[in-house]
Motif scaffolding. Structure first.
Motif, PDB file in Angstrom:
ATOM      1  N   GLU A 155       0.866  -1.173   0.000  1.00  0.00           N
ATOM      2  CA  GLU A 155       0.000   0.000   0.000  1.00  0.00           C
ATOM      3  C   GLU A 155       0.903   1.223   0.000  1.00  0.00           C
ATOM      4  O   GLU A 155       2.104   1.099  -0.221  1.00  0.00           O
ATOM      5  CB  GLU A 155      -0.997  -0.006   1.188  1.00  0.00           C
ATOM      6  N   ALA A 156       0.338   2.402   0.203  1.00  0.00           N
ATOM      7  CA  ALA A 156       1.096   3.645   0.039  1.00  0.00           C
ATOM      8  C   ALA A 156       2.377   3.694   0.862  1.00  0.00           C
ATOM      9  O   ALA A 156       3.411   4.173   0.392  1.00  0.00           O
ATOM     10  CB  ALA A 156       0.203   4.843   0.389  1.00  0.00           C
ATOM     11  N   LYS A 157       2.332   3.198   2.086  1.00  0.00           N
ATOM     12  CA  LYS A 157       3.522   3.231   2.942  1.00  0.00           C
ATOM     13  C   LYS A 157       4.595   2.254   2.460  1.00  0.00           C
ATOM     14  O   LYS A 157       5.736   2.329   2.906  1.00  0.00           O
ATOM     15  CB  LYS A 157       3.145   2.909   4.382  1.00  0.00           C
ATOM     16  N   GLY A 158       4.211   1.356   1.573  1.00  0.00           N
ATOM     17  CA  GLY A 158       5.172   0.394   1.034  1.00  0.00           C
ATOM     18  C   GLY A 158       5.379   0.597  -0.452  1.00  0.00           C
ATOM     19  O   GLY A 158       5.555  -0.365  -1.201  1.00  0.00           O
ATOM     20  N   ASP A 159       5.352   1.844  -0.885  1.00  0.00           N
ATOM     21  CA  ASP A 159       5.463   2.183  -2.306  1.00  0.00           C
ATOM     22  C   ASP A 159       6.823   1.745  -2.863  1.00  0.00           C
ATOM     23  O   ASP A 159       7.871   2.248  -2.474  1.00  0.00           O
ATOM     24  CB  ASP A 159       5.295   3.692  -2.476  1.00  0.00           C
ATOM     25  N   LEU A 160       6.784   0.809  -3.809  1.00  0.00           N
ATOM     26  CA  LEU A 160       8.003   0.281  -4.423  1.00  0.00           C
ATOM     27  C   LEU A 160       8.101   0.658  -5.903  1.00  0.00           C
ATOM     28  O   LEU A 160       8.914   0.085  -6.630  1.00  0.00           O
ATOM     29  CB  LEU A 160       8.029  -1.250  -4.294  1.00  0.00           C
ATOM     30  N   SER A 161       7.288   1.603  -6.341  1.00  0.00           N
ATOM     31  CA  SER A 161       7.222   1.930  -7.764  1.00  0.00           C
ATOM     32  C   SER A 161       8.556   2.417  -8.327  1.00  0.00           C
ATOM     33  O   SER A 161       8.809   2.287  -9.526  1.00  0.00           O
ATOM     34  CB  SER A 161       6.130   2.984  -8.018  1.00  0.00           C
ATOM     35  N   ALA A 162       9.423   2.945  -7.455  1.00  0.00           N
ATOM     36  CA  ALA A 162      10.720   3.435  -7.920  1.00  0.00           C
ATOM     37  C   ALA A 162      11.835   2.408  -7.715  1.00  0.00           C
ATOM     38  O   ALA A 162      12.994   2.683  -8.031  1.00  0.00           O
ATOM     39  CB  ALA A 162      11.078   4.732  -7.194  1.00  0.00           C
ATOM     40  N   PHE A 163      11.480   1.235  -7.226  1.00  0.00           N
ATOM     41  CA  PHE A 163      12.477   0.204  -6.941  1.00  0.00           C
ATOM     42  C   PHE A 163      13.049  -0.372  -8.235  1.00  0.00           C
ATOM     43  O   PHE A 163      12.319  -0.645  -9.185  1.00  0.00           O
ATOM     44  CB  PHE A 163      11.832  -0.908  -6.116  1.00  0.00           C
ATOM     45  N   LYS A 164      14.358  -0.553  -8.279  1.00  0.00           N
ATOM     46  CA  LYS A 164      15.025  -1.057  -9.473  1.00  0.00           C
ATOM     47  C   LYS A 164      15.314  -2.553  -9.404  1.00  0.00           C
ATOM     48  O   LYS A 164      15.725  -3.163 -10.397  1.00  0.00           O
ATOM     49  CB  LYS A 164      16.343  -0.302  -9.691  1.00  0.00           C
ATOM     50  N   GLY A 165      15.101  -3.146  -8.244  1.00  0.00           N
ATOM     51  CA  GLY A 165      15.381  -4.572  -8.093  1.00  0.00           C
ATOM     52  C   GLY A 165      14.234  -5.445  -8.567  1.00  0.00           C
ATOM     53  O   GLY A 165      13.262  -4.967  -9.164  1.00  0.00           O
ATOM     54  N   GLY A 166      14.338  -6.734  -8.303  1.00  0.00           N
ATOM     55  CA  GLY A 166      13.312  -7.675  -8.730  1.00  0.00           C
ATOM     56  C   GLY A 166      12.124  -7.713  -7.791  1.00  0.00           C
ATOM     57  O   GLY A 166      12.273  -7.564  -6.573  1.00  0.00           O
ATOM     58  N   VAL A 167      10.924  -7.901  -8.347  1.00  0.00           N
ATOM     59  CA  VAL A 167       9.707  -8.015  -7.544  1.00  0.00           C
ATOM     60  C   VAL A 167       8.866  -9.164  -8.091  1.00  0.00           C
ATOM     61  O   VAL A 167       8.647  -9.265  -9.302  1.00  0.00           O
ATOM     62  CB  VAL A 167       8.868  -6.717  -7.568  1.00  0.00           C
ATOM     63  N   LEU A 168       8.401 -10.009  -7.189  1.00  0.00           N
ATOM     64  CA  LEU A 168       7.550 -11.144  -7.556  1.00  0.00           C
ATOM     65  C   LEU A 168       6.251 -11.088  -6.774  1.00  0.00           C
ATOM     66  O   LEU A 168       6.253 -10.919  -5.553  1.00  0.00           O
ATOM     67  CB  LEU A 168       8.267 -12.466  -7.256  1.00  0.00           C
ATOM     68  N   SER A 169       5.136 -11.216  -7.486  1.00  0.00           N
ATOM     69  CA  SER A 169       3.819 -11.274  -6.852  1.00  0.00           C
ATOM     70  C   SER A 169       3.208 -12.625  -7.178  1.00  0.00           C
ATOM     71  O   SER A 169       2.863 -12.906  -8.332  1.00  0.00           O
ATOM     72  CB  SER A 169       2.918 -10.143  -7.366  1.00  0.00           C
ATOM     73  N   LEU A 170       3.067 -13.464  -6.158  1.00  0.00           N
ATOM     74  CA  LEU A 170       2.586 -14.832  -6.349  1.00  0.00           C
ATOM     75  C   LEU A 170       1.235 -15.004  -5.665  1.00  0.00           C
ATOM     76  O   LEU A 170       1.086 -14.723  -4.473  1.00  0.00           O
ATOM     77  CB  LEU A 170       3.616 -15.809  -5.758  1.00  0.00           C
ATOM     78  N   THR A 171       0.244 -15.432  -6.422  1.00  0.00           N
ATOM     79  CA  THR A 171      -1.103 -15.634  -5.883  1.00  0.00           C
ATOM     80  C   THR A 171      -1.601 -17.041  -6.197  1.00  0.00           C
ATOM     81  O   THR A 171      -0.979 -17.784  -6.949  1.00  0.00           O
ATOM     82  CB  THR A 171      -2.091 -14.610  -6.475  1.00  0.00           C
ATOM     83  N   GLY A 172      -2.754 -17.387  -5.611  1.00  0.00           N
ATOM     84  CA  GLY A 172      -3.386 -18.671  -5.869  1.00  0.00           C
ATOM     85  C   GLY A 172      -4.747 -18.464  -6.502  1.00  0.00           C
ATOM     86  O   GLY A 172      -5.492 -17.554  -6.099  1.00  0.00           O
ATOM     87  N   SER A 173      -5.106 -19.282  -7.482  1.00  0.00           N
ATOM     88  CA  SER A 173      -6.364 -19.081  -8.206  1.00  0.00           C
ATOM     89  C   SER A 173      -7.600 -19.281  -7.327  1.00  0.00           C
ATOM     90  O   SER A 173      -8.664 -18.738  -7.618  1.00  0.00           O
ATOM     91  CB  SER A 173      -6.435 -20.032  -9.410  1.00  0.00           C
ATOM     92  N   GLN A 174      -7.478 -20.054  -6.241  1.00  0.00           N
ATOM     93  CA  GLN A 174      -8.623 -20.353  -5.380  1.00  0.00           C
ATOM     94  C   GLN A 174      -8.626 -19.542  -4.088  1.00  0.00           C
ATOM     95  O   GLN A 174      -9.371 -19.850  -3.169  1.00  0.00           O
ATOM     96  CB  GLN A 174      -8.633 -21.852  -5.046  1.00  0.00           C
TER      97      GLN A 174
END
Length: 242
Positions: A155-174
């Motif tokens: 969320e806003a306090k964790g704004d990573l939009s300017a981060f140059k490193g790697g980011v992974l978002s892993l979710t589950g379909s269920q």
């Protein structure tokens, strides 16, 4: 008059202590505990002040992981052990009352005490939110290689939009717990190089190993399969960072 005031203060103090005790008892009874398999894996780790450490190779980036709300940190031991077998040391800190919001800076202590030169940080559910806040405060830190989310988002306090490193978002379909609207809004705080991956058949509780979770949907794959998928995805992502 003084005795009456003292009596009132003692009564108020007693009520506060009683309510605190009830609150602590409630939290403990509501905490999700690791399965027998996860506990067995946790026993293979080294425990440092509640932090479970699965040792890998010192030259590889360390993995620091924040638990989901009211989930015992040992519940993530199955995939953590698999990742350590691939050479990445994994740290599973234990937050007060198993609430990552009370242990946002646990990573700082781990990094300093273990002289970590390179690391990635991530978390499950609420743990991911707290991990992103920590990362957002360390965006210019050359030792931060990446950030990952398991059924979570910033969320806003964790704004990573300017981060140059790697980011992974892993979710589950269920997943029946993850707030999809908030998850979609959270994408605005992620950089363009973010990798989005979904585990087909996986659910929210399956990102750990602690049984069923209130409000979740049944998984269409076994917990063993989801744990393997998590480990595979994280290792693949870590290797890309290398």
């Amino acid at each position: 008059m003084k005795q009456k005031l003292r009596r009132i203060l003692l009564i108020v103090l007693g009520i506060i202590i009683g309510l605190a005790a009830i609150g602590i008892f409630y939290i403990r009874t509501q905490t999700y505990q690791p399965t027998t398999q996860a506990q067995a894996s946790a026993e293979q780790a080294k425990s440092l002040d509640g932090t479970l450490v699965f040792k890998g190779k010192s030259e590889q980036p360390a993995v620091i992981f924040y638990q989901g709300a009211l989930v015992d940190n040992a519940s993530y031991s199955l995939w953590a052990e698999k990742i350590a077998e691939k050479g990445y040391t994994v740290y599973l800190p234990k937050a007060p009352f198993n609430l990552a919001i009370l242990g946002e800076n646990n990573a700082e202590k781990i990094i300093k005490e273990n002289h970590i030169k390179k690391y990635v940080i991530g978390g499950h559910s609420l743990g991911g939110v707290m991990a992103s806040r920590f990362a957002a405060e360390h965006l210019t830190d050359q030792s931060l290689d990446g950030v990952f989310f398991l059924a979570s988002y910033p969320e806003a306090k964790g704004d990573l939009s300017a981060f140059k490193g790697g980011v992974l978002s892993l979710t589950g379909s269920q997943d029946g717990v993850l707030n999809r609207k908030s998850y979609d809004k959270g994408k605005a705080f992620l950089p363009e190089q973010t990798i989005y991956t979904e585990i087909n058949g996986g659910n929210h509780a399956g990102f750990g190993s602690y049984g069923e979770q209130k409000g979740d949907n049944p998984a269409e794959i076994s917990n063993e399969e989801q744990q393997a998928a998590i480990a595979d995805q994280l290792v693949h992502w870590l290797q890309q960072l290398d």
